[in-house]
Design an enzyme around this catalytic site. Structure first.
Site, PDB file in Angstrom:
ATOM      1  CD  GLU A  28      -1.405  -2.308   2.141  1.00  0.00           C
ATOM      2  OE1 GLU A  28      -0.147  -2.529   2.190  1.00  0.00           O
ATOM      3  OE2 GLU A  28      -2.176  -2.631   3.404  1.00  0.00           O
ATOM      4  CB  CYS A  42      -0.653  -2.695   8.859  1.00  0.00           C
ATOM      5  SG  CYS A  42       0.516  -1.884   8.115  1.00  0.00           S
TER       6      CYS A  42
HETATM    7 ZN   LIG Z   1       0.919  -2.218   6.266  1.00  0.00          ZN
END
Ligand SMILES: [Zn+2]
Length: 139
Positions: A47, A75
């Site tokens: 990402e 995350c």
């Molecule tokens: Zn991450």
């Protein structure tokens, strides 16, 4: 999501996560897989790399009208980064109960204390995204 799945395995030694950023017209701006092992960079999550590449392509850190599609629930670092990038829409595949920050363990993307909250779609091609992870960790 199919495009994100296809980039997820770009680096076979890395956990297979793929991320793609599309602009408001659906044009792909950037795509990335995890490059943590490949580069030795602890922040080289798919990402983060896709956001950086999309921002560099558009010439702006603001990705307000863009959609980030990722195979795994982001995350805390990535959820924070996509909020900072003002991503308009987040689409993710598999849930990550151990580290997920888009509804599992934390919910950074819907935290009302933050000044930006993307629209979130979860569980897109969930089974395929989860299978990819299971296959990797079985090896
Ligand atoms: Zn991450």
């Amino acid at each position: 999501m199919r495009r994100a799945l296809s980039v997820a395995s770009s680096f076979p030694e890395d956990v297979p996560v793929g991320a793609v950023v599309f602009d408001s017209s659906g044009t792909e701006l950037a795509a990335a897989g995890n490059e943590r092992e490949a580069t030795g960079d602890p922040t080289a999550h798919a990402e983060i790399l896709a956001l950086r590449r999309a921002a560099s392509r558009t010439g702006s850190w603001r990705l307000e009208d863009c959609t980030l599609v990722v195979t795994l629930e982001p995350c805390t670092m990535c959820a924070g980064a996509l909020v900072l990038a003002r991503i308009g829409t987040l689409v993710f595949g598999a849930w990550e109960p151990k580290t997920g920050a888009a509804g599992s363990l934390w919910d950074v993307v819907r935290d009302r204390r933050l000044n930006h909250r993307p629209e979130v779609y979860s569980g897109v091609l969930e089974a395929e995204c989860a299978d990819l992870m299971r296959g990797f960790f079985r090896r």
